[in-house]
Design a protein around this motif. Sequence first.
Motif, PDB file in Angstrom:
ATOM      1  N   ALA A 107      53.893  47.475  36.243  1.00  0.00           N
ATOM      2  CA  ALA A 107      54.659  46.651  35.307  1.00  0.00           C
ATOM      3  C   ALA A 107      54.259  45.182  35.399  1.00  0.00           C
ATOM      4  CB  ALA A 107      56.156  46.809  35.568  1.00  0.00           C
ATOM      5  N   ARG A 108      54.023  44.700  36.621  1.00  0.00           N
ATOM      6  CA  ARG A 108      53.749  43.276  36.827  1.00  0.00           C
ATOM      7  C   ARG A 108      52.261  42.931  36.763  1.00  0.00           C
ATOM      8  NH1 ARG A 108      57.703  39.784  38.693  1.00  0.00           N
ATOM      9  NH2 ARG A 108      59.726  40.559  38.016  1.00  0.00           N
ATOM     10  N   ARG A 109      51.410  43.874  37.071  1.00  0.00           N
ATOM     11  CA  ARG A 109      49.965  43.634  37.063  1.00  0.00           C
ATOM     12  C   ARG A 109      49.273  44.722  36.242  1.00  0.00           C
ATOM     13  NH1 ARG A 109      52.204  39.915  38.786  1.00  0.00           N
ATOM     14  NH2 ARG A 109      51.813  38.716  40.692  1.00  0.00           N
ATOM     15  N   PRO A 110      49.543  44.773  34.929  1.00  0.00           N
ATOM     16  CA  PRO A 110      49.040  45.859  34.089  1.00  0.00           C
ATOM     17  C   PRO A 110      47.518  45.884  33.936  1.00  0.00           C
ATOM     18  CG  PRO A 110      50.040  44.134  32.749  1.00  0.00           C
ATOM     19  CD  PRO A 110      50.356  43.808  34.170  1.00  0.00           C
ATOM     20  N   LYS A 111      46.844  44.757  34.217  1.00  0.00           N
ATOM     21  CA  LYS A 111      45.390  44.722  34.042  1.00  0.00           C
ATOM     22  C   LYS A 111      44.640  45.391  35.184  1.00  0.00           C
ATOM     23  CE  LYS A 111      45.315  40.520  31.217  1.00  0.00           C
ATOM     24  NZ  LYS A 111      44.787  39.137  31.082  1.00  0.00           N
ATOM     25  N   ALA A 112      45.305  45.580  36.312  1.00  0.00           N
ATOM     26  CA  ALA A 112      44.647  46.228  37.455  1.00  0.00           C
ATOM     27  C   ALA A 112      44.453  47.713  37.169  1.00  0.00           C
ATOM     28  CB  ALA A 112      45.480  46.044  38.712  1.00  0.00           C
ATOM     29  N   SER A 113      43.347  48.273  37.662  1.00  0.00           N
ATOM     30  CA  SER A 113      43.077  49.690  37.429  1.00  0.00           C
ATOM     31  C   SER A 113      44.111  50.544  38.151  1.00  0.00           C
ATOM     32  CB  SER A 113      41.678  50.049  37.921  1.00  0.00           C
ATOM     33  OG  SER A 113      41.618  50.001  39.341  1.00  0.00           O
ATOM     34  N   ASP A 114      44.376  51.740  37.613  1.00  0.00           N
ATOM     35  CA  ASP A 114      45.340  52.664  38.229  1.00  0.00           C
ATOM     36  C   ASP A 114      44.900  53.051  39.632  1.00  0.00           C
ATOM     37  OD1 ASP A 114      47.154  52.681  36.205  1.00  0.00           O
ATOM     38  OD2 ASP A 114      46.387  54.506  35.241  1.00  0.00           O
ATOM     39  N   ALA A 115      43.591  53.237  39.809  1.00  0.00           N
ATOM     40  CA  ALA A 115      43.083  53.634  41.128  1.00  0.00           C
ATOM     41  C   ALA A 115      43.338  52.531  42.149  1.00  0.00           C
ATOM     42  CB  ALA A 115      41.590  53.938  41.043  1.00  0.00           C
ATOM     43  N   SER A 138      37.459  44.174  41.720  1.00  0.00           N
ATOM     44  CA  SER A 138      37.511  45.413  42.510  1.00  0.00           C
ATOM     45  C   SER A 138      38.222  46.490  41.709  1.00  0.00           C
ATOM     46  CB  SER A 138      38.262  45.174  43.822  1.00  0.00           C
ATOM     47  OG  SER A 138      37.589  44.233  44.632  1.00  0.00           O
ATOM     48  N   LEU A 139      37.618  47.663  41.655  1.00  0.00           N
ATOM     49  CA  LEU A 139      38.241  48.799  40.984  1.00  0.00           C
ATOM     50  C   LEU A 139      38.916  49.732  41.977  1.00  0.00           C
ATOM     51  CD1 LEU A 139      35.469  49.622  38.345  1.00  0.00           C
ATOM     52  CD2 LEU A 139      37.560  48.262  38.042  1.00  0.00           C
ATOM     53  N   SER A 140      38.530  49.614  43.247  1.00  0.00           N
ATOM     54  CA  SER A 140      39.165  50.383  44.315  1.00  0.00           C
ATOM     55  C   SER A 140      38.899  49.664  45.636  1.00  0.00           C
ATOM     56  CB  SER A 140      38.630  51.813  44.365  1.00  0.00           C
ATOM     57  OG  SER A 140      37.251  51.807  44.702  1.00  0.00           O
ATOM     58  N   LEU A 141      39.578  50.103  46.677  1.00  0.00           N
ATOM     59  CA  LEU A 141      39.440  49.464  47.984  1.00  0.00           C
ATOM     60  C   LEU A 141      38.224  49.978  48.740  1.00  0.00           C
ATOM     61  CD1 LEU A 141      43.158  49.473  49.278  1.00  0.00           C
ATOM     62  CD2 LEU A 141      41.868  47.565  48.296  1.00  0.00           C
ATOM     63  N   ASP A 142      37.596  49.088  49.482  1.00  0.00           N
ATOM     64  CA  ASP A 142      36.548  49.473  50.416  1.00  0.00           C
ATOM     65  C   ASP A 142      36.752  48.646  51.685  1.00  0.00           C
ATOM     66  OD1 ASP A 142      34.629  46.983  50.453  1.00  0.00           O
ATOM     67  OD2 ASP A 142      35.051  47.370  48.330  1.00  0.00           O
ATOM     68  N   PRO A 143      36.222  49.100  52.840  1.00  0.00           N
ATOM     69  CA  PRO A 143      36.507  48.416  54.116  1.00  0.00           C
ATOM     70  C   PRO A 143      36.162  46.933  54.117  1.00  0.00           C
ATOM     71  CG  PRO A 143      35.523  50.563  54.523  1.00  0.00           C
ATOM     72  CD  PRO A 143      35.457  50.344  53.041  1.00  0.00           C
ATOM     73  N   GLN A 144      35.032  46.543  53.543  1.00  0.00           N
ATOM     74  CA  GLN A 144      34.633  45.148  53.554  1.00  0.00           C
ATOM     75  C   GLN A 144      35.609  44.273  52.768  1.00  0.00           C
ATOM     76  OE1 GLN A 144      31.911  43.770  55.328  1.00  0.00           O
ATOM     77  NE2 GLN A 144      33.108  41.947  54.819  1.00  0.00           N
ATOM     78  N   THR A 145      35.991  44.756  51.575  1.00  0.00           N
ATOM     79  CA  THR A 145      36.917  43.982  50.742  1.00  0.00           C
ATOM     80  C   THR A 145      38.279  43.851  51.415  1.00  0.00           C
ATOM     81  OG1 THR A 145      35.788  44.727  48.736  1.00  0.00           O
ATOM     82  CG2 THR A 145      38.012  43.844  48.477  1.00  0.00           C
ATOM     83  N   VAL A 146      38.730  44.931  52.045  1.00  0.00           N
ATOM     84  CA  VAL A 146      40.012  44.887  52.759  1.00  0.00           C
ATOM     85  C   VAL A 146      39.964  43.832  53.858  1.00  0.00           C
ATOM     86  CG1 VAL A 146      41.573  46.153  54.282  1.00  0.00           C
ATOM     87  CG2 VAL A 146      40.666  47.264  52.227  1.00  0.00           C
TER      88      VAL A 146
END
Length: 306
Positions: free
Chosen positions: A213-221, A259-267
């Motif tokens: 609801a608050r961040r609709p532009k972010a991908s569902d994944a 980012s479309l999904s999480l990865d260890p480096q980005t985290v």
Amino acid sequence: MTKLPTSIDDTVKLLRSTGYIAGRDLATVVFLSLKMGRPLFLEGEAGVGKTEIAKVLAETLGRKLIRLQCYEGLDINSAVYEWNYSAQMIEIRLAEAAGELDRERLGNDIFAEKFLIKRALLQALEAPKGQAPVLLIDELDRTDEAFEAFLLEVLSDFQVTIPELGTIRAEEPPIVIITSNRTREVHDALKRRCLYHWVGYPDARRELEIVRARRPKASDALAQEVVLFVQSLRGGDLYKAPGVAETLDWVTALHELDSLSLDPQTVNDTLGVLLKYQDDISRMQGTEAKRILDQIKDEIRTMSHT
């Protein structure tokens, strides 16, 4: 000005209209607070949406938001009113220069309302009928017991007394939201004048709904992975678990990084958006973050196959 909701379901819809996804328990106590004209006392960890309730009510009901940010040492001068001493002194000097020496008249003149600096509580009480604002008394636990004692008159009778002017009473009581992060216990006498609700962390399903609801532009994944990661962190041994506000900040930051999904480096690189203490960041970086990430990705794969 929008009419007050007439049911719990209407209250849920009212809050959701601005993206505030409230559980039915919270919507119920908000509805009762509005219906009964009683202050609402909200306790909970920082970042779970307590302050946002006041902002949402002001926006959806078309009312002015008056915010009193509490801090240690807050007193009547800062919360209710004080006299404009500089302007009063100028008035005295001008009277003396003009040869006006009637002290009684001068005393009445310099304590006229035009020299009164109105702070948050007085502003909330003086609103005309039909224009009662939302009064947010934010982080009350940061003040001391003396200020709490003063608030009892305000919350009981919606009035304050100014010795030079008399008692000022609200024509229509404001909608009052009081928040506390529970850094200390607030006295029972004040709580008894309010309806009470503990605002906890949302479960994964509701938090995902909040993010969408608050961040609709972010991908569902991305939204799903972030929520599961944060939910896992809250179950761990952290000095300060992330709130919903930090979840939303993290989703925003990750979206800005494309980012479309999480990865260890980005985290590892963005944990400072989510966690606010170095010990917690150090504990999560590296193998622990990867372990949690592998765990949630396995969970998502399992869910997708069922």
